[in-house]
Design a protein around this motif. Sequence first.
Motif, PDB file in Angstrom:
ATOM      1  N   LYS A  30       9.970 -23.506  36.612  1.00  0.00           N
ATOM      2  CA  LYS A  30      11.003 -24.096  37.386  1.00  0.00           C
ATOM      3  C   LYS A  30      12.328 -25.193  36.106  1.00  0.00           C
ATOM      4  CE  LYS A  30      13.646 -24.734  41.805  1.00  0.00           C
ATOM      5  NZ  LYS A  30      13.135 -24.455  43.012  1.00  0.00           N
ATOM      6  N   LYS A  31      10.678 -26.054  36.537  1.00  0.00           N
ATOM      7  CA  LYS A  31      10.706 -27.475  35.739  1.00  0.00           C
ATOM      8  C   LYS A  31      11.785 -27.266  34.354  1.00  0.00           C
ATOM      9  CE  LYS A  31       8.398 -30.461  38.391  1.00  0.00           C
ATOM     10  NZ  LYS A  31       6.887 -31.124  38.688  1.00  0.00           N
ATOM     11  N   SER A  32      11.271 -25.848  33.392  1.00  0.00           N
ATOM     12  CA  SER A  32      11.224 -26.137  32.079  1.00  0.00           C
ATOM     13  C   SER A  32      12.852 -25.420  32.412  1.00  0.00           C
ATOM     14  CB  SER A  32      10.714 -24.948  31.537  1.00  0.00           C
ATOM     15  OG  SER A  32       9.154 -25.917  31.264  1.00  0.00           O
ATOM     16  N   LEU A  33      12.653 -24.240  32.756  1.00  0.00           N
ATOM     17  CA  LEU A  33      14.418 -24.090  32.966  1.00  0.00           C
ATOM     18  C   LEU A  33      15.726 -25.390  33.471  1.00  0.00           C
ATOM     19  CD1 LEU A  33      13.825 -20.213  34.666  1.00  0.00           C
ATOM     20  CD2 LEU A  33      13.394 -21.256  31.594  1.00  0.00           C
ATOM     21  N   LYS A  34      15.263 -25.864  34.199  1.00  0.00           N
ATOM     22  CA  LYS A  34      15.774 -27.492  34.890  1.00  0.00           C
ATOM     23  C   LYS A  34      16.425 -28.294  33.429  1.00  0.00           C
ATOM     24  CE  LYS A  34      15.614 -28.575  39.242  1.00  0.00           C
ATOM     25  NZ  LYS A  34      15.344 -29.020  39.806  1.00  0.00           N
ATOM     26  N   GLN A  35      16.109 -27.426  32.229  1.00  0.00           N
ATOM     27  CA  GLN A  35      15.635 -28.825  31.092  1.00  0.00           C
ATOM     28  C   GLN A  35      16.355 -28.218  29.780  1.00  0.00           C
ATOM     29  OE1 GLN A  35      14.828 -32.362  31.136  1.00  0.00           O
ATOM     30  NE2 GLN A  35      13.627 -30.930  33.298  1.00  0.00           N
ATOM     31  N   LEU A  36      17.387 -26.926  30.504  1.00  0.00           N
ATOM     32  CA  LEU A  36      17.481 -26.020  29.129  1.00  0.00           C
ATOM     33  C   LEU A  36      19.284 -26.615  28.978  1.00  0.00           C
ATOM     34  CD1 LEU A  36      17.433 -22.561  30.730  1.00  0.00           C
ATOM     35  CD2 LEU A  36      17.005 -23.648  28.087  1.00  0.00           C
ATOM     36  N   PRO A  37      20.344 -26.407  28.210  1.00  0.00           N
ATOM     37  CA  PRO A  37      21.243 -27.118  27.831  1.00  0.00           C
ATOM     38  C   PRO A  37      22.159 -26.615  29.216  1.00  0.00           C
ATOM     39  CG  PRO A  37      20.765 -26.763  26.136  1.00  0.00           C
ATOM     40  CD  PRO A  37      19.513 -25.974  26.808  1.00  0.00           C
ATOM     41  N   THR A  38      23.521 -27.228  29.777  1.00  0.00           N
ATOM     42  CA  THR A  38      23.874 -26.489  31.121  1.00  0.00           C
ATOM     43  C   THR A  38      24.041 -25.288  30.883  1.00  0.00           C
ATOM     44  OG1 THR A  38      24.900 -29.135  31.648  1.00  0.00           O
ATOM     45  CG2 THR A  38      25.501 -27.371  32.292  1.00  0.00           C
ATOM     46  N   ASP A  39      25.468 -25.499  29.390  1.00  0.00           N
ATOM     47  CA  ASP A  39      26.019 -23.383  29.614  1.00  0.00           C
ATOM     48  C   ASP A  39      24.866 -23.109  29.262  1.00  0.00           C
ATOM     49  OD1 ASP A  39      28.232 -24.546  29.566  1.00  0.00           O
ATOM     50  OD2 ASP A  39      28.364 -24.845  27.506  1.00  0.00           O
ATOM     51  N   ALA A  40      23.526 -23.112  29.055  1.00  0.00           N
ATOM     52  CA  ALA A  40      21.879 -22.071  28.332  1.00  0.00           C
ATOM     53  C   ALA A  40      22.063 -21.507  30.070  1.00  0.00           C
ATOM     54  CB  ALA A  40      20.681 -22.670  27.614  1.00  0.00           C
ATOM     55  N   LEU A  41      21.365 -22.470  31.052  1.00  0.00           N
ATOM     56  CA  LEU A  41      21.293 -22.540  32.100  1.00  0.00           C
ATOM     57  C   LEU A  41      21.882 -21.149  32.972  1.00  0.00           C
ATOM     58  CD1 LEU A  41      19.090 -23.158  34.040  1.00  0.00           C
ATOM     59  CD2 LEU A  41      19.993 -25.398  34.532  1.00  0.00           C
ATOM     60  N   ASP A  42      23.869 -22.021  32.701  1.00  0.00           N
ATOM     61  CA  ASP A  42      23.856 -21.369  33.611  1.00  0.00           C
ATOM     62  C   ASP A  42      23.612 -20.263  33.294  1.00  0.00           C
ATOM     63  OD1 ASP A  42      25.117 -23.482  35.469  1.00  0.00           O
ATOM     64  OD2 ASP A  42      26.914 -23.756  34.236  1.00  0.00           O
ATOM     65  N   LEU A  43      24.244 -19.401  32.291  1.00  0.00           N
ATOM     66  CA  LEU A  43      25.015 -18.454  31.203  1.00  0.00           C
ATOM     67  C   LEU A  43      22.895 -17.391  31.567  1.00  0.00           C
ATOM     68  CD1 LEU A  43      25.347 -15.669  30.265  1.00  0.00           C
ATOM     69  CD2 LEU A  43      23.371 -16.841  27.985  1.00  0.00           C
ATOM     70  N   LEU A  44      21.761 -18.294  32.172  1.00  0.00           N
ATOM     71  CA  LEU A  44      20.604 -17.707  32.842  1.00  0.00           C
ATOM     72  C   LEU A  44      20.244 -17.391  33.921  1.00  0.00           C
ATOM     73  CD1 LEU A  44      17.656 -16.912  31.854  1.00  0.00           C
ATOM     74  CD2 LEU A  44      16.729 -19.001  32.082  1.00  0.00           C
ATOM     75  N   CYS A  45      21.104 -18.029  34.765  1.00  0.00           N
ATOM     76  CA  CYS A  45      21.054 -18.257  36.331  1.00  0.00           C
ATOM     77  C   CYS A  45      21.877 -17.094  37.001  1.00  0.00           C
ATOM     78  CB  CYS A  45      20.940 -19.503  36.889  1.00  0.00           C
ATOM     79  SG  CYS A  45      19.366 -20.585  36.566  1.00  0.00           S
ATOM     80  N   ARG A  46      23.416 -17.608  35.899  1.00  0.00           N
ATOM     81  CA  ARG A  46      24.087 -16.542  36.471  1.00  0.00           C
ATOM     82  C   ARG A  46      23.980 -14.822  36.380  1.00  0.00           C
ATOM     83  NH1 ARG A  46      30.144 -19.122  35.716  1.00  0.00           N
ATOM     84  NH2 ARG A  46      28.936 -21.717  36.188  1.00  0.00           N
ATOM     85  N   SER A  47      23.037 -14.480  35.058  1.00  0.00           N
ATOM     86  CA  SER A  47      22.654 -12.967  34.372  1.00  0.00           C
ATOM     87  C   SER A  47      21.406 -13.284  35.530  1.00  0.00           C
ATOM     88  CB  SER A  47      22.607 -13.238  33.371  1.00  0.00           C
ATOM     89  OG  SER A  47      23.729 -14.060  32.249  1.00  0.00           O
TER      90      SER A  47
END
Length: 950
Positions: free
Chosen positions: A371-388
Motif C-alpha cells: 500500500k505504501k509503495s502504491l501511494k508513491q506512484l505518480p498521481t495519474d498512474a495511482l488513479d488509473l490503478l485504483c479506479r481500475s
Amino acid sequence: MPPEEAIQVADEVLLAHTGSSLTDIQRMILRESLDGKGYEQMEGYAPQHIKNEGKKLWDLLSEALGEKVGKTSFRGALERRLKSGNIMPTPPMPSTYDGQTWVGRESLVTELLPKLQGQTRLLWITGISGIGKTTLGECLVSKAWERDPTFQWIYLEIEGQSPDFPSIAADLLARLGEPDLDPKERNNPEQLAKRLLQKLQSQSYWIQLDALERLLNPEQPSEFVDPYWVTFLQRCLTDSPFASRLVLTSQAFPNALIEFGDRYPNAWREIRLDGLLQVEQQLEFFAKRGISVEPANQDILTQIAKIYEGHPLVLKVIAEDILQDFAGDVVRYWQVYQPEFEQVARELQAARLDETEYNEALDRKVRERIKKSLKQLPTDALDLLCRSAVFRRPVPKKFWLAMIGDRSLNQQKLAYQALSDRALIEKEDTDIRQHNLIRDIAHDLLREDAPIWKAAERQAAELWLTAYEPDPDIPNLEKIRGKLEAFEHYCELEDWQAAKVILLDQGIGLQLQTWGHYQEMIRLHHRLLGHLQDVDQVACIKGLGNAYTLLSQYAQAVDYYQQSFKLAQEINDLHGQWRALNNLGNVYQSLGSYFKAIEILQQALAIAREIGDRQGEGAALGSLGIAYRSIGKYQRAVEFLQQDLAISRETGDRQGEGAALGNLGNLYNALGEYQQAIKFHQQYLAIACEVGDRRGEGNALGSLGSIYDNLGEYQRAINFYHQHLAIARETGDQQGEGVALGNLGVTYCSLGKYYRAIEFHKQHLAIAQEIGDRRGEGNALGSLGNAYNALGKYQQSIHLCQQRLIIAREIDDRQGEATALGNLGDTYCNLGNNSKAIELRNQGLAIAKEIGDQSTESHALCGLGKVLIKIERHTDALEALQNALEICNQTGNRSLRAEVLKNLAELHQKLGKIDRALEYCDRALELAIELGIPLVEECEELKAQLENEL
C-alpha cells in the motif's frame, strides 16, 4: 483413413486452433459425411439445424487447416494434415510466469513435475495471497509442455461466479467445448460431474483452477460452500482411466480434503507454499529485476527479504520502488525505510509463537508495504490503478484508460506505461488485469475517497453496458456479461434502482431462467432482496420462487411465492398478487395437492379478471383445467380449457393456443373420447410446427402415442413415442426423453413384453436420476416394480415400489404415494399376504379420495376388490368393484375396465351366479381382445371354467 481416425484428427486440429473440442453434433456430421450421407439423411437433430452446424464446421476446419474444405473434401485435407504431423494443441500462455525472471522453487519443481507427469492427478497449492501459487502452477505447466506438448492447458480463475459446483463445472465444460447445456443438466451436479469426468478421462487436459478460497465459506474458511466439490475431487482421484491433471490454488485448505493424502498417496499432492527463503534465491530474485547485488547491497536486500519471508510479490514491488524512485540505489532506499522495516521485523517476531497469528501478521504487513509503495506512484498512474480496481475480471485496455478519461491521451498513456514498467499490470489473452492482492489494496485506497470510488463504479458499469463486445460463438452467460457486470457495479454502489432495471425490467433474470442458470438467478435476486420499492420487491421475491420451482425445490418455492403474495396484498398490487397465486397454484399442482391448487388458482383467476389481464386469465383457466382433470372433474376441466383456448385465440397467442389444445387433447384422452383427443393433438402439433416449438411438437407426438396406446394400437403408439424420443434428444429435453422412454416401457408391459419394458424403464430411471427429476425417478421405479411383479419377481418388485414410495413422500407427491401403495398392495396380494395387501390398498384409496384423483381411486378399488374376493368378503368386494367400474365408465379407462369386469366375473363365480359371471367374463374378453392385452388369456381360461360349471 478410418472414420474414427479422421474424427480424432479433426478434434485435435480444432482443439489446437480454437481451444475447443468437437461438439456432439459436429462429430455426428463428420461421421455421417464420411459414410456418404447428405444432411437430409442425418438423424437426431432438425435438418436445418444440421445444415447450419455443418456450414460452421467446414468454416472452422478450413480456418484451422489453412485450406478450403467442405463436406466432400475434408477427408483428404485431414489425411494430409496427419501425414505432415502438424497437429499440436495450443501451448500454455502464462500470465504471471516468466522464465527470464523465475527464481527459486527448483527443488519443488523437480519434485512435483515427475509426479504430475506420472501418477499424480491433483495438486493443491496453499499459501497466503501473493506468495506465488499461480506462478508456480504456470511454471509447472510450462515445463511439462517442454517435455510433452500433447495436452491442452485450461486456466480458470474463480471470480464472480456462484460458488456452487454446477456453476463452475458448467464454466469448465464451456471451455472444453460444450458451452450450451440443457437447463436440467446445468443444475444437476451428478450429470455435470459425469460429463466433465468423461472429458478429463478421455482427453489430456492440464487444468489450473485459481483462487479456490472463493469456493469456501467466508464464515468457515476451511469448508466448501457446496460440499459436492469433495465428491467431484474424490472421483477425479479414483475414476479410471484419467488422462488429465488438475492444479488447484487457494489461500486456505478445506478440512474435508485432509484425509486425501493418506487415502490417495499416489494420485493426490498438497503443498503449502512459502516465500523465497534461501539467500541465493533472494539475491537472484533482485538481480533478475535489475537491482545490483554487489556486496555493499547484499546484506540490505537479504534483510528486507528475510523480514517478509521472501514474499515474491512484496519483493517485486520493493524492487520496482528502488529502480523507479531511487534510480537503483539500494543504500539510499535503506536509509529512508530502515526504521520502518525494523519496526515490521519486531512486530512479526512478537507473533512468531503462534503460526496462525504469525501468518496473519505477515499478510497484514505485506499489504501495508505494498500500500505504501502504491501511494508513491505518480498521481495519474495511482488513479488509473485504483479506479481500475473496481473491475472484477480481466477487461480490454480501453476500459482501463477510460477510467481516467478526464486526463489527456498523453497522460493516460504515461500512466499506463508507469504501471506496466512496475509490473503492476498482468495480461490475460488480449485483456489486462491486476494481481488479486494488488487489486484488493488498490480498491481499499480507492474507497478512501468515496466520491471518486462511486464515480469509478458508475464509469465501469457504463463501460460494460456500452463498450463490451462479446465474441461470436461464446457461452450464453458471456453474451450478457456486460449487463451482469454492470449489475454488480450498481449493487456495490447500492444503486438498487439501476440494478433492478437490469435484472427485472430488461429481463436478464428471465434470460437466465430460459438458459437454465437457476443458481445465478438466485444469487442476483438475493442481492436485491430488501433493497427495492415494494412493487419491485414483489417481483424479486417471485423470481426466487421461479428459480426454486425450476430446481424442484418446492418447499422454498412455496415460501417465496407466499411472501410475494403477502407483500403484494399489503400494497394492493393486484398484478403481483395474480402472478404469485398463479405460480403457487402450479407448484401445488406439481406436488399433487390438487384441491389446494384449485383454491389458489380460483383466486388468481378472479384477480386476472378484475384487472382485465386476458392472458393472465387464460393462464389461470388453463391451470384450473389441468387441476380439475387431475381430480376427475372432467366437465369442469372442459369448461376451463375451452375458455383458455378462446382467450389464446382472441389475443393471438399461438403458442398458448397450442398448449390449450394439447391440454384439451389430454383431457379427452382421459375421458376415452379418443377421436376428439386426436383432433386436438393434431391441431396442437400443427401449431407447434408452425411456430417452431420443437418441444411442443414432441409433447404432441407423445400425447398422440398415449391415445393410440389406450386404443390398443400399440405399434402406432410406439411409433409416436419414438418420434417424441427423437425430438427430445434433438432439443436436449432430457425430461421429455425420460417420459418418452417411460411411455415405451408402459406400452411394452401392456403387450406382455416385460423384459423389453424393463430396458426402457431403466433408461428412464437413469435419466431422471441424472437430471434430478425426482418425480420421474419415482415413476420409473414404480413402473419397474410393476414389470417385475408381472414376471413373478415379487421381492424385487417390493424393493422398487418401496423406493418409489419414499420418493413420493419426500417430494409430497400425493398421487405418486397413492399409486406406490397400490402397487405394493398388488405385489403382497400375489404373495398371499392378503391382510398386508388390504392395508396398503386402503391407504392408497384414502389418499386418492383425499386429493380427488379418480384414476388412482379406480385402480385402488379394483385392486382392493381382487384381494377381498380372495378372503371371501364378497359383499365388500362387490361394492369396491362396482365403484371402480362406475369410475372407469366416467374416465374411459378401457384396460382397467376390462380388469374390473374380469374380477366381477370371478366374484360372481364365487357367489355361484354363473350366468352373471359369464356375462361379465364375455364383456372383459371382448374388450381385452379389442385392446390386444395379456388379459385375453386369463379371460379365456375363466370362460372355459364357467362353461364347465353351467
